[in-house]
Design a protein around this motif. Structure first.
Motif, PDB file in Angstrom:
ATOM      1  N   PRO A 183       0.823  -1.210   0.000  1.00 37.29           N
ATOM      2  CA  PRO A 183       0.000   0.000   0.000  1.00 37.29           C
ATOM      3  C   PRO A 183       0.858   1.263   0.000  1.00 37.29           C
ATOM      4  O   PRO A 183       2.035   1.225   0.370  1.00 37.29           O
ATOM      5  CB  PRO A 183      -0.816  -0.125   1.298  1.00 37.29           C
ATOM      6  CG  PRO A 183      -0.006  -1.025   2.169  1.00 37.29           C
ATOM      7  CD  PRO A 183       0.686  -1.977   1.258  1.00 37.29           C
ATOM      8  N   SER A 186       3.987   2.526   2.608  1.00 36.09           N
ATOM      9  CA  SER A 186       4.416   1.392   3.435  1.00 36.09           C
ATOM     10  C   SER A 186       5.929   1.231   3.502  1.00 36.09           C
ATOM     11  O   SER A 186       6.437   0.467   4.322  1.00 36.09           O
ATOM     12  CB  SER A 186       3.784   0.093   2.917  1.00 36.09           C
ATOM     13  OG  SER A 186       4.076  -0.100   1.538  1.00 36.09           O
ATOM     14  N   CYS A 290       1.437  -0.012  -5.957  1.00 31.50           N
ATOM     15  CA  CYS A 290       0.406  -0.317  -4.967  1.00 31.50           C
ATOM     16  C   CYS A 290      -0.826  -0.903  -5.654  1.00 31.50           C
ATOM     17  O   CYS A 290      -1.833  -1.164  -5.017  1.00 31.50           O
ATOM     18  CB  CYS A 290       0.028   0.938  -4.178  1.00 31.50           C
ATOM     19  SG  CYS A 290      -0.702   2.237  -5.167  1.00 31.50           S
ATOM     20  N   ALA A 319       1.757  -3.513   5.253  1.00 22.31           N
ATOM     21  CA  ALA A 319       1.207  -2.267   5.782  1.00 22.31           C
ATOM     22  C   ALA A 319       1.630  -2.104   7.242  1.00 22.31           C
ATOM     23  O   ALA A 319       1.941  -3.084   7.933  1.00 22.31           O
ATOM     24  CB  ALA A 319      -0.312  -2.279   5.662  1.00 22.31           C
ATOM     25  N   ASN A 365       0.013   4.560   6.356  1.00 22.87           N
ATOM     26  CA  ASN A 365       1.140   3.695   6.691  1.00 22.87           C
ATOM     27  C   ASN A 365       2.315   4.456   7.306  1.00 22.87           C
ATOM     28  O   ASN A 365       2.115   5.422   8.025  1.00 22.87           O
ATOM     29  CB  ASN A 365       1.549   2.887   5.456  1.00 22.87           C
ATOM     30  CG  ASN A 365       0.481   1.885   5.093  1.00 22.87           C
ATOM     31  OD1 ASN A 365       0.306   0.893   5.789  1.00 22.87           O
ATOM     32  ND2 ASN A 365      -0.278   2.152   4.031  1.00 22.87           N
TER      33      ASN A 365
END
Length: 462
Positions: A183, A186, A290, A319, A365
């Motif tokens: 994501p 991250s 992502c 994450a 994140n």
């Protein structure tokens, strides 16, 4: 050519650097070439200024040995032209008729050093060593200033962080392309840098290209470079020669650029935009996304051949919500980083503050956590950050009001509730940042392109 014996045998199976010798005397060119190749260097030759220009258009060089007195354009004139364009590799001047004035003029123009003929092998090799080391340190210093990072490795004691580090260290030993998924925010770039640092290419450059931040007409120039009216601009691929190219959000590349990238890397050579002659490159690609690249491929937005080439070694960056126990360590690293870089006073995060953080979902994140720590160090006072300060900074200080809500506020599906929260969350940050999309994207931990999509899907005007 008279040359004294070398200090020692420094032969190596590894190519140390690419050196261009520019001299009109064939015997000197060939003798120097043979000696330098024995030392492990890759050597290119040019008999004139025109040939030197042609070689530099076709190949990226690390150092130039340039004779001053040559028929046609002399070495000083060529050096002046290179200096006007921005001297890139270090240049060492050579001359059998040198004067102090000539040496001073050459160094003023940017030449690293001046050596006299007949060449002493010891002095020549020592000068080359020093010139290459000075160039490396200068570039390293520029990179460190430009790429100062609060975290240099996927930090943490969690199983997820430890597993990722182990995978990266294992993959680093090969030269395969790598695809990092995870994501936004991250830590995919941190993972890429860690992989590079543990690879055989660690002494080479690490060059990054953020595909989402470059408009489509310009991405080919940024990636492949350009040639126009004698001006040569090296693209990211050339800059990453013998190192690693990190392409962030590779799915944002158009199909034509994807095809050209794949061809260049498979053939080991590229053509600059506007150029006619192919340039050799040796680059390892680490790409990040992502998105679901398989879905993008099936939708016709991502090339199938590039997908399968990248997907040889897929790695997933977890994450932050999957490794909450790493939050205290990350907070400590961010506090130390902003203290050293910006002089912000270090503050201790109380157990209550860390407890709030451990239960927050962190949609942005690690990047969102980093932004939060920086904001609290700037705006807060006192030696300790309280739980209430963290709640206010995260917009969680209205929890008491939730218990007073009417039951119908909780009706509907989870998706409806999530959309309501996301809308309120983004509208809050838009207002706080005066409607500025770039600052809002950074605050919420989203790439700008993904924020635009989110605004559109939630019907938020911008």
């Amino acid at each position: 050519m008279n040359m004294e014996p070398a200090m020692e045998d420094r032969r190596s199976d590894e190519v140390l650097a690419r050196i261009l010798i520019v001299d009109d005397e064939p015997d000197i060119r060939e003798s120097l070439k043979e000696i330098l190749e024995d030392e492990g260097y890759q050597v290119l030759l040019a008999a004139s200024a025109a040939e030197a220009e042609a070689v530099r258009r076709e190949q990226r060089v690390d150092l130039v040995l340039l004779d001053i007195w040559m028929p046609g354009e002399d070495g000083i004139s060529l050096l002046k032209r290179w200096a006007a364009r921005g001297l890139e590799p270090p240049v060492v001047m050579m001359s059998g008729h040198g004067t102090v004035e000539t040496a001073v003029e050459a160094t003023k123009l940017g030449a690293y050093d001046f050596i006299e003929k007949p060449l002493s092998l010891d002095k020549t090799l020592l000068t080359i060593d020093h010139a290459l080391e000075a160039a490396r340190l200068r570039q390293e210093n520029v990179d460190l200033k430009r790429q100062a990072r609060p975290v240099s490795a996927p930090s943490g004691d969690s199983l997820a962080a430890a597993h990722l580090r182990q995978q990266l260290e294992r993959v680093a030993q090969s030269d395969s392309w790598v695809l990092l998924s995870g994501p936004p925010g991250s830590g995919k770039e941190v993972a890429a840098r860690y992989l590079h640092a543990h690879s055989r290419r660690a002494k080479g450059p690490f060059v990054d290209l953020k595909a989402a931040a470059i408009t489509q007409p310009n991405i080919a120039v940024e990636l492949f470079g350009s040639e126009q009216e004698g001006q040569v601009h090296s693209g990211r691929l050339e800059q990453a020669h013998r190192g690693t190219l990190f392409i962030d959000e590779i799915a944002d590349m158009d199909l034509e650029t994807q095809a050209r990238l794949l061809s260049a890397l498979q053939e080991g050579r590229l053509r600059r935009v506007g150029g006619m002659v192919p340039v050799q490159v040796d680059v390892r690609v680490v790409a990040a996304t992502c998105r679901d690249l398989r879905a993008e491929m099936q939708a016709g937005r991502f090339r199938e051949d590039l997908y399968y080439r990248l997907n040889v070694v897929p790695l997933r960056v977890p994450a932050l919500a999957e490794r909450r126990q790493d939050i205290p360590l990350l907070v400590a690293e961010f506090v130390r980083f902003y203290g050293e870089r910006d002089g912000l006073s270090p503050r201790r995060f109380s157990p209550a503050a860390l407890e709030v953080m451990s239960h927050y979902p962190w949609p942005g994140n690690v990047r969102e956590l980093q932004n939060l720590v920086e904001r609290l160090l700037i705006l807060s006072e006192g030696p300790e950050v309280s739980g209430e300060e963290v709640e206010r900074a995260l917009g969680l200080d209205n929890r008491a009001a939730i218990s007073d809500m009417e039951a119908d506020e909780f009706s509907g599906t989870l998706k409806v509730a999530r959309d309501k929260f996301e809308r309120a969350f983004i509208e809050y940050h838009l207002a706080r940042n005066g409607g500025n999309i770039a600052r809002t994207a950074e605050a919420v931990g989203l790439e700008r392109t993904h924020l635009y999509r989110k605004l559109k899907s939630l019907g938020i005007p911008y």
